[in-house]
Design a protein around this motif. Structure first.
Motif, PDB file in Angstrom:
ATOM      1  N   TYR A   5       4.005  14.811  10.421  1.00 35.99           N
ATOM      2  CA  TYR A   5       2.837  15.373   9.744  1.00 35.99           C
ATOM      3  C   TYR A   5       2.938  14.990   8.278  1.00 35.99           C
ATOM      4  CZ  TYR A   5       1.993  17.817  14.052  1.00 35.99           C
ATOM      5  OH  TYR A   5       1.724  18.092  15.367  1.00 35.99           O
ATOM      6  N   VAL A   6       2.021  14.132   7.839  1.00 38.21           N
ATOM      7  CA  VAL A   6       2.097  13.542   6.498  1.00 38.21           C
ATOM      8  C   VAL A   6       0.830  13.810   5.705  1.00 38.21           C
ATOM      9  CG1 VAL A   6       3.645  11.701   7.268  1.00 38.21           C
ATOM     10  CG2 VAL A   6       1.182  11.326   7.315  1.00 38.21           C
ATOM     11  N   LEU A   7       0.977  13.742   4.380  1.00 39.88           N
ATOM     12  CA  LEU A   7      -0.167  13.917   3.488  1.00 39.88           C
ATOM     13  C   LEU A   7       0.141  13.214   2.173  1.00 39.88           C
ATOM     14  CD1 LEU A   7      -2.928  15.455   3.322  1.00 39.88           C
ATOM     15  CD2 LEU A   7      -1.686  17.219   2.102  1.00 39.88           C
ATOM     16  N   PRO A   8      -0.781  12.378   1.695  1.00 39.50           N
ATOM     17  CA  PRO A   8      -0.556  11.778   0.377  1.00 39.50           C
ATOM     18  C   PRO A   8      -0.631  12.851  -0.706  1.00 39.50           C
ATOM     19  CG  PRO A   8      -2.490  10.819   1.458  1.00 39.50           C
ATOM     20  CD  PRO A   8      -1.993  11.922   2.314  1.00 39.50           C
ATOM     21  N   LEU A   9       0.108  12.648  -1.762  1.00 36.36           N
ATOM     22  CA  LEU A   9       0.129  13.599  -2.860  1.00 36.36           C
ATOM     23  C   LEU A   9      -1.285  13.811  -3.385  1.00 36.36           C
ATOM     24  CD1 LEU A   9       2.247  15.235  -4.351  1.00 36.36           C
ATOM     25  CD2 LEU A   9       2.325  13.444  -6.059  1.00 36.36           C
ATOM     26  N   GLY A  10      -1.723  15.039  -3.451  1.00 37.00           N
ATOM     27  CA  GLY A  10      -3.061  15.365  -3.906  1.00 37.00           C
ATOM     28  C   GLY A  10      -4.114  15.271  -2.817  1.00 37.00           C
ATOM     29  N   GLY A  11      -3.746  14.766  -1.646  1.00 39.27           N
ATOM     30  CA  GLY A  11      -4.678  14.675  -0.532  1.00 39.27           C
ATOM     31  C   GLY A  11      -5.656  13.518  -0.616  1.00 39.27           C
ATOM     32  N   GLU A  25       0.831  -1.205   0.000  1.00 39.99           N
ATOM     33  CA  GLU A  25       0.000   0.000   0.000  1.00 39.99           C
ATOM     34  C   GLU A  25       0.866   1.256   0.000  1.00 39.99           C
ATOM     35  OE1 GLU A  25      -3.629   0.034   2.617  1.00 39.99           O
ATOM     36  OE2 GLU A  25      -2.629  -1.786   3.324  1.00 39.99           O
ATOM     37  N   LEU A  26       1.900   1.274   0.843  1.00 40.45           N
ATOM     38  CA  LEU A  26       2.787   2.447   0.882  1.00 40.45           C
ATOM     39  C   LEU A  26       3.572   2.587  -0.410  1.00 40.45           C
ATOM     40  CD1 LEU A  26       4.216   2.464   4.522  1.00 40.45           C
ATOM     41  CD2 LEU A  26       2.584   4.044   3.493  1.00 40.45           C
ATOM     42  N   GLY A  27       3.924   1.483  -1.017  1.00 42.42           N
ATOM     43  CA  GLY A  27       4.653   1.518  -2.279  1.00 42.42           C
ATOM     44  C   GLY A  27       3.840   2.136  -3.401  1.00 42.42           C
ATOM     45  N   ALA A  28       2.518   2.014  -3.309  1.00 45.21           N
ATOM     46  CA  ALA A  28       1.641   2.546  -4.354  1.00 45.21           C
ATOM     47  C   ALA A  28       1.285   4.012  -4.122  1.00 45.21           C
ATOM     48  CB  ALA A  28       0.363   1.722  -4.421  1.00 45.21           C
ATOM     49  N   MET A  29       1.644   4.550  -2.954  1.00 50.61           N
ATOM     50  CA  MET A  29       1.296   5.940  -2.618  1.00 50.61           C
ATOM     51  C   MET A  29       2.527   6.830  -2.645  1.00 50.61           C
ATOM     52  SD  MET A  29      -1.044   5.503   0.735  1.00 50.61           S
ATOM     53  CE  MET A  29      -2.286   4.243   0.861  1.00 50.61           C
ATOM     54  N   SER A  30       2.295   8.082  -2.961  1.00 43.44           N
ATOM     55  CA  SER A  30       3.341   9.090  -2.853  1.00 43.44           C
ATOM     56  C   SER A  30       2.974   9.961  -1.655  1.00 43.44           C
ATOM     57  CB  SER A  30       3.416   9.919  -4.133  1.00 43.44           C
ATOM     58  OG  SER A  30       4.453  10.852  -4.037  1.00 43.44           O
ATOM     59  N   ILE A  31       3.751   9.839  -0.582  1.00 44.52           N
ATOM     60  CA  ILE A  31       3.425  10.513   0.667  1.00 44.52           C
ATOM     61  C   ILE A  31       4.443  11.607   0.955  1.00 44.52           C
ATOM     62  CG2 ILE A  31       3.192  10.213   3.159  1.00 44.52           C
ATOM     63  CD1 ILE A  31       2.194   7.383   2.593  1.00 44.52           C
ATOM     64  N   THR A  32       3.945  12.786   1.295  1.00 43.99           N
ATOM     65  CA  THR A  32       4.788  13.921   1.656  1.00 43.99           C
ATOM     66  C   THR A  32       4.890  13.993   3.175  1.00 43.99           C
ATOM     67  OG1 THR A  32       4.026  15.141  -0.276  1.00 43.99           O
ATOM     68  CG2 THR A  32       5.019  16.426   1.495  1.00 43.99           C
ATOM     69  N   VAL A  33       6.107  14.094   3.673  1.00 44.37           N
ATOM     70  CA  VAL A  33       6.342  14.294   5.101  1.00 44.37           C
ATOM     71  C   VAL A  33       6.687  15.771   5.258  1.00 44.37           C
ATOM     72  CG1 VAL A  33       7.638  13.582   7.144  1.00 44.37           C
ATOM     73  CG2 VAL A  33       7.220  11.941   5.301  1.00 44.37           C
ATOM     74  N   GLY A  34       5.700  16.562   5.698  1.00 45.75           N
ATOM     75  CA  GLY A  34       5.876  18.002   5.761  1.00 45.75           C
ATOM     76  C   GLY A  34       6.713  18.476   6.931  1.00 45.75           C
ATOM     77  N   GLU A  35       6.558  17.823   8.071  1.00 47.40           N
ATOM     78  CA  GLU A  35       7.256  18.261   9.275  1.00 47.40           C
ATOM     79  C   GLU A  35       7.279  17.110  10.262  1.00 47.40           C
ATOM     80  OE1 GLU A  35       6.795  21.681  12.772  1.00 47.40           O
ATOM     81  OE2 GLU A  35       5.207  21.415  11.318  1.00 47.40           O
ATOM     82  N   GLU A  52      -2.462  19.283   8.006  1.00 41.53           N
ATOM     83  CA  GLU A  52      -3.585  20.141   7.598  1.00 41.53           C
ATOM     84  C   GLU A  52      -3.132  21.541   7.193  1.00 41.53           C
ATOM     85  OE1 GLU A  52      -6.165  19.876  10.977  1.00 41.53           O
ATOM     86  OE2 GLU A  52      -6.884  17.887  10.392  1.00 41.53           O
ATOM     87  N   THR A  53      -1.836  21.720   6.997  1.00 35.80           N
ATOM     88  CA  THR A  53      -1.303  23.030   6.648  1.00 35.80           C
ATOM     89  C   THR A  53      -1.922  23.569   5.364  1.00 35.80           C
ATOM     90  OG1 THR A  53       0.786  22.409   7.678  1.00 35.80           O
ATOM     91  CG2 THR A  53       0.829  24.307   6.200  1.00 35.80           C
ATOM     92  N   PHE A  54      -2.033  22.722   4.341  1.00 36.89           N
ATOM     93  CA  PHE A  54      -2.565  23.183   3.056  1.00 36.89           C
ATOM     94  C   PHE A  54      -4.033  23.550   3.169  1.00 36.89           C
ATOM     95  CE2 PHE A  54       1.040  20.428   1.897  1.00 36.89           C
ATOM     96  CZ  PHE A  54       1.818  21.376   1.276  1.00 36.89           C
ATOM     97  N   ASP A  55      -4.791  22.791   3.951  1.00 34.65           N
ATOM     98  CA  ASP A  55      -6.209  23.112   4.163  1.00 34.65           C
ATOM     99  C   ASP A  55      -6.355  24.469   4.853  1.00 34.65           C
ATOM    100  OD1 ASP A  55      -6.945  20.719   3.028  1.00 34.65           O
ATOM    101  OD2 ASP A  55      -7.128  19.678   4.959  1.00 34.65           O
ATOM    102  N   ARG A  56      -5.501  24.723   5.851  1.00 35.94           N
ATOM    103  CA  ARG A  56      -5.561  26.019   6.560  1.00 35.94           C
ATOM    104  C   ARG A  56      -5.165  27.160   5.641  1.00 35.94           C
ATOM    105  NH1 ARG A  56      -3.277  23.165  11.321  1.00 35.94           N
ATOM    106  NH2 ARG A  56      -1.286  23.783  10.469  1.00 35.94           N
TER     107      ARG A  56
END
Length: 142
Positions: A63-69, A40-50, A108-112
């Motif tokens: 604090y993580v977010l998959p690419l595109g949310g 599952e993780l191999g199929a996702m592109s996950i951003t570690v923001g902080e 949730e940085t991008f949402d804010r």
């Protein structure tokens, strides 16, 4: 006279910031290279923001977010299932006495930021900003 660190209301120490950044980079590289044995993780592109580390360096909150949310809940679940393996990779990259416990939270940085942009674009807010600018142009210094 020494200062009691716990009584100060300042932010994280330089050591916490350095350790957090090293963990962030390590997690990002491990996830990018697909070194975790989780399809599952191999199929996702996950951003570690902080990554924020506790003062005793025993807990690291990433604090993580998959690419595109898309699929955020699934990404969190997959990361939590692979916590032990990710902790092992982090421990190899660091020279700390203890490998920190990893906790994953949605970033949730991008949402804010989007909510703030929408708020600032509101016509009532724009009108108030324009009014304030007009008041400042009257020559009053106060």
């Amino acid at each position: 006279m020494s200062q009691n660190r716990s009584s100060r209301a300042s932010g994280p120490s330089q050591r916490q910031l350095r350790v957090g950044e090293l963990i962030r980079r390590t997690l990002s590289e491990v996830l990018m290279r697909g070194e975790v044995h989780n399809d599952e993780l191999g199929a996702m592109s996950i951003t570690v923001g902080e990554v924020r580390v506790s003062p005793d360096l025993r807990i690291a909150t990433a604090y993580v977010l998959p690419l595109g949310g898309e699929g955020a809940k699934e990404a969190l679940a997959a990361l939590n299932r692979s916590k032990g393996e990710l902790r092992h990779h982090v421990a190899k990259a660091m020279t700390l006495k203890f490998a920190p416990e990893l906790r994953f939270v949605l970033d949730e940085t991008f949402d804010r930021m989007d909510a703030t942009r929408r708020l600032l674009a509101d016509e009532r807010v724009q009108r108030d900003i324009a009014k304030r600018d007009d008041d400042d142009d009257d020559g009053d210094l106060g």
